[in-house]
Scaffold this motif. Sequence first.
Motif, PDB file in Angstrom:
ATOM      1  N   ILE A   1       0.902  -0.762   1.278  1.00  0.00           N
ATOM      2  CA  ILE A   1       0.282  -1.844   1.105  1.00  0.00           C
ATOM      3  C   ILE A   1      -1.025  -1.617   1.754  1.00  0.00           C
ATOM      4  O   ILE A   1      -1.270  -1.308   2.878  1.00  0.00           O
ATOM      5  N   LEU A   2      -2.158  -1.676   0.781  1.00  0.00           N
ATOM      6  CA  LEU A   2      -3.520  -1.323   1.311  1.00  0.00           C
ATOM      7  C   LEU A   2      -4.341  -2.560   1.442  1.00  0.00           C
ATOM      8  O   LEU A   2      -4.112  -3.643   1.175  1.00  0.00           O
ATOM      9  N   TYR A   3      -5.327  -2.236   2.140  1.00  0.00           N
ATOM     10  CA  TYR A   3      -6.262  -3.233   2.128  1.00  0.00           C
ATOM     11  C   TYR A   3      -7.848  -2.866   2.030  1.00  0.00           C
ATOM     12  O   TYR A   3      -8.072  -1.329   2.100  1.00  0.00           O
ATOM     13  N   SER A   4      -8.921  -3.684   1.755  1.00  0.00           N
ATOM     14  CA  SER A   4     -10.120  -3.122   1.397  1.00  0.00           C
ATOM     15  C   SER A   4     -11.191  -4.087   2.015  1.00  0.00           C
ATOM     16  O   SER A   4     -10.485  -5.209   2.503  1.00  0.00           O
ATOM     17  N   HIS A   5     -12.396  -4.002   1.851  1.00  0.00           N
ATOM     18  CA  HIS A   5     -13.419  -5.036   2.418  1.00  0.00           C
ATOM     19  C   HIS A   5     -13.082  -6.419   1.722  1.00  0.00           C
ATOM     20  O   HIS A   5     -13.295  -7.589   1.970  1.00  0.00           O
ATOM     21  N   PHE A   6     -12.694  -6.130   0.301  1.00  0.00           N
ATOM     22  CA  PHE A   6     -12.626  -7.173  -0.581  1.00  0.00           C
ATOM     23  C   PHE A   6     -11.296  -8.240  -0.546  1.00  0.00           C
ATOM     24  O   PHE A   6     -11.263  -9.117  -1.143  1.00  0.00           O
ATOM     25  N   ASN A   7     -10.247  -7.473  -0.163  1.00  0.00           N
ATOM     26  CA  ASN A   7      -8.850  -7.803  -0.342  1.00  0.00           C
ATOM     27  C   ASN A   7      -8.092  -7.350   0.716  1.00  0.00           C
ATOM     28  O   ASN A   7      -8.036  -6.150   1.217  1.00  0.00           O
ATOM     29  N   SER A   8      -7.445  -8.502   1.498  1.00  0.00           N
ATOM     30  CA  SER A   8      -6.613  -7.963   2.787  1.00  0.00           C
ATOM     31  C   SER A   8      -5.461  -7.477   2.497  1.00  0.00           C
ATOM     32  O   SER A   8      -4.756  -6.910   3.564  1.00  0.00           O
ATOM     33  N   ALA A   9      -4.874  -7.592   1.201  1.00  0.00           N
ATOM     34  CA  ALA A   9      -3.293  -6.899   1.092  1.00  0.00           C
ATOM     35  C   ALA A   9      -3.284  -6.600  -0.645  1.00  0.00           C
ATOM     36  O   ALA A   9      -3.250  -7.609  -1.198  1.00  0.00           O
ATOM     37  N   VAL A  10      -3.094  -5.352  -0.766  1.00  0.00           N
ATOM     38  CA  VAL A  10      -2.588  -5.111  -2.303  1.00  0.00           C
ATOM     39  C   VAL A  10      -1.371  -4.045  -2.403  1.00  0.00           C
ATOM     40  O   VAL A  10      -1.446  -3.168  -1.482  1.00  0.00           O
ATOM     41  N   LEU A  11      -0.487  -4.374  -3.009  1.00  0.00           N
ATOM     42  CA  LEU A  11       0.452  -3.428  -2.964  1.00  0.00           C
ATOM     43  C   LEU A  11       0.397  -2.179  -4.173  1.00  0.00           C
ATOM     44  O   LEU A  11       0.031  -2.579  -5.169  1.00  0.00           O
ATOM     45  N   ALA A  12       0.381  -0.984  -3.882  1.00  0.00           N
ATOM     46  CA  ALA A  12       0.245   0.239  -4.586  1.00  0.00           C
ATOM     47  C   ALA A  12       1.572   0.751  -4.808  1.00  0.00           C
ATOM     48  O   ALA A  12       2.561   0.413  -4.638  1.00  0.00           O
ATOM     49  N   ASP A  13       1.153   1.765  -5.677  1.00  0.00           N
ATOM     50  CA  ASP A  13       2.470   2.730  -6.428  1.00  0.00           C
ATOM     51  C   ASP A  13       3.560   1.940  -7.346  1.00  0.00           C
ATOM     52  O   ASP A  13       4.520   2.401  -7.282  1.00  0.00           O
ATOM     53  N   PHE A  14       3.104   0.879  -7.979  1.00  0.00           N
ATOM     54  CA  PHE A  14       3.892   0.454  -8.678  1.00  0.00           C
ATOM     55  C   PHE A  14       4.213   1.621 -10.020  1.00  0.00           C
ATOM     56  O   PHE A  14       2.998   2.075 -10.472  1.00  0.00           O
ATOM     57  N   GLY A  15       5.188   1.898 -10.631  1.00  0.00           N
ATOM     58  CA  GLY A  15       5.592   2.910 -11.636  1.00  0.00           C
ATOM     59  C   GLY A  15       5.733   4.222 -11.045  1.00  0.00           C
ATOM     60  O   GLY A  15       6.038   5.001 -11.817  1.00  0.00           O
ATOM     61  N   LEU A  16       5.728   4.593  -9.606  1.00  0.00           N
ATOM     62  CA  LEU A  16       6.027   5.883  -9.267  1.00  0.00           C
ATOM     63  C   LEU A  16       7.505   5.826  -8.767  1.00  0.00           C
ATOM     64  O   LEU A  16       8.216   7.102  -8.406  1.00  0.00           O
ATOM     65  N   ALA A  17       8.483   4.937  -8.669  1.00  0.00           N
ATOM     66  CA  ALA A  17       9.618   4.911  -8.415  1.00  0.00           C
ATOM     67  C   ALA A  17      10.476   5.972  -9.436  1.00  0.00           C
ATOM     68  O   ALA A  17      11.495   6.460  -9.052  1.00  0.00           O
ATOM     69  N   VAL A  18      10.005   5.649 -10.497  1.00  0.00           N
ATOM     70  CA  VAL A  18      10.715   6.539 -11.578  1.00  0.00           C
ATOM     71  C   VAL A  18      10.511   8.002 -11.177  1.00  0.00           C
ATOM     72  O   VAL A  18      11.608   8.889 -11.365  1.00  0.00           O
ATOM     73  N   LEU A  19       9.358   8.645 -10.385  1.00  0.00           N
ATOM     74  CA  LEU A  19       9.503   9.902 -10.075  1.00  0.00           C
ATOM     75  C   LEU A  19      10.420  10.225  -8.818  1.00  0.00           C
ATOM     76  O   LEU A  19      10.800  11.272  -8.765  1.00  0.00           O
ATOM     77  N   GLY A  20      10.529   9.169  -8.305  1.00  0.00           N
ATOM     78  CA  GLY A  20      11.672   9.481  -6.886  1.00  0.00           C
ATOM     79  C   GLY A  20      12.865   9.580  -7.549  1.00  0.00           C
ATOM     80  O   GLY A  20      13.629  10.421  -6.987  1.00  0.00           O
ATOM     81  N   GLU A  21      13.416   9.056  -8.674  1.00  0.00           N
ATOM     82  CA  GLU A  21      14.526   9.407  -9.377  1.00  0.00           C
ATOM     83  C   GLU A  21      14.670  10.825  -9.895  1.00  0.00           C
ATOM     84  O   GLU A  21      15.881  11.301  -9.955  1.00  0.00           O
ATOM     85  N   MET A  22      13.542  11.250 -10.388  1.00  0.00           N
ATOM     86  CA  MET A  22      13.563  12.688 -10.632  1.00  0.00           C
ATOM     87  C   MET A  22      13.586  13.739  -9.628  1.00  0.00           C
ATOM     88  O   MET A  22      13.883  15.025  -9.909  1.00  0.00           O
ATOM     89  N   ARG A  23      13.279  13.452  -8.599  1.00  0.00           N
ATOM     90  CA  ARG A  23      13.218  14.304  -7.364  1.00  0.00           C
ATOM     91  C   ARG A  23      14.611  15.029  -6.890  1.00  0.00           C
ATOM     92  O   ARG A  23      15.496  14.322  -7.136  1.00  0.00           O
ATOM     93  N   ASP A  24      14.520  16.110  -6.298  1.00  0.00           N
ATOM     94  CA  ASP A  24      15.879  16.733  -5.868  1.00  0.00           C
ATOM     95  C   ASP A  24      16.403  15.810  -4.682  1.00  0.00           C
ATOM     96  O   ASP A  24      15.417  15.203  -3.732  1.00  0.00           O
TER      97      ASP A  24
END
Length: 298
Positions: free
Chosen positions: A126-149
């Motif tokens: 969960i990231l923040y910037s000067h323009f937005n107090s909360a944005v959720l990141a890393d959508f789409g990376l869960a599939v990589l977790g399934e491929m890991r050892d």
Amino acid sequence: MSVMARGGHATVYRATQDSVGREVAIKMENRRLESDRDQVRFLREARAAGKMSSHPHVVDLFDVGVTVDQHPYLIMELCDGSYLERMRRSPLAATEASDLGIKIADALVHSHANGVLHRDVKPANILYSHFNSAVLADFGLAVLGEMRDSSVNLEVLTPAYAPPESFRHDSPTGAVDVYALCATLYAVMHGRPPRWGSGHSPSLITLMNLFSEPIPDIPGVPRELTQVLRYGMDNDPAARPTAEQLRDLLTKVDVEGTTRPYVPPPRYGGSDDTPTVRHQLKQSKKRWFLGLLGIEHR
């Protein structure tokens, strides 16, 4: 291009997109996707997740791809920091954490309605910037977790925000994201995840035993807010609220000091702790929470 962060699974670079002259973040997976099948699956999942970028509290995803040497990458908006850094500096007050929860829960409502699960909600994502107090990141990376050892270190996997069904390898549902968000909100107010000690990450056996322990109150945090988070962290995924119900419950809680009397939800345990009694009391607890929303539980 310069390195912003380097972790066990990925490296994040700060770069400039020459075509439009804007700064971006490039997250590149350290491991390679050597098979065509894995590459196609990653691109399919990442592009589907890219549709989530239209939500104001989801990080803007500009492009995805696989490098010539087979490293998958995401190009996204550049943010100032994460809530993991924030909580390490100073835990959030209940008002800010509740607002954070409402925004991210709404992002999950949007993603779940589109059939996309995040599966790795945590303060670092969960990231923040000067323009937005909360944005959720890393959508789409869960599939990589399934491929890991599966033998990778628990600390790298950040299991502190994962529900018990994740360790049973059950098929993921939206309830996984709800649990993780509630654990995240608890952590940003408490300074560390629920039931988590201040030392090193526990072993897998110790971790599984932690799920049977109660989740303590947080000094200075309204009990009603903590109860909502406990509801979202129920060990039974079917007993948790949906992302939409969680968002609405957080909206209803008066974190600045409610004047209405506190009525605790039903508890179970003791000599009557039978499956039938547990089911009846779990239904009573669900009626209690839905009553906060003005919803009749059938």
